[in-house]
Write a protein that holds these residues in place. Structure first.
Motif, short mmCIF file in Angstrom:
data_model
loop_
_atom_site.label_atom_id
_atom_site.label_comp_id
_atom_site.label_asym_id
_atom_site.label_seq_id
_atom_site.Cartn_x
_atom_site.Cartn_y
_atom_site.Cartn_z
N SER A 46 -13.88 -5.42 29.75
CA SER A 46 -12.65 -5.33 28.97
C SER A 46 -11.99 -6.70 28.82
CB SER A 46 -11.68 -4.37 29.66
OG SER A 46 -10.45 -4.36 28.99
N GLU B 245 -8.78 -6.68 28.03
CA GLU B 245 -7.40 -6.32 28.26
C GLU B 245 -6.87 -7.03 29.52
OE1 GLU B 245 -4.79 -2.24 28.86
OE2 GLU B 245 -6.94 -2.11 28.59
N ASN C 225 -5.24 -0.32 34.97
CA ASN C 225 -5.40 -0.03 33.54
C ASN C 225 -6.82 -0.29 33.02
OD1 ASN C 225 -4.50 -2.80 34.00
ND2 ASN C 225 -4.49 -3.01 31.78
#
Length: 66
Positions: A2, A4, A27
């Protein structure tokens, strides 16, 4: 992997204003990252989501006396 950024949250069990605090980021789909708030650019520990879930319900242990 990811791209993110971690969404850091302070642990509710952290030591208040004395600086003994942990932050965690959950997350990501398969890992939970943990860091010390005093060194946010320092090392980060990562755990599988399963390992983190198994860790959370452990009872708080008292420090040994003596």
């Amino acid at each position: 992997m990811s791209t993110e950024a971690p969404a850091w949250r302070k642990s509710s069990y952290s030591g208040g204003s004395e600086g003994d605090c942990l932050e965690f980021a959950s997350n990501f789909p398969d890992i939970v990252a943990v860091r010390d708030t005093k060194t946010p650019t320092g090392p980060t520990l990562t755990f599988s989501s399963a390992a983190w879930s198994a860790f959370l319900p452990l009872p708080k242990r008292e420090a040994p006396k003596g």
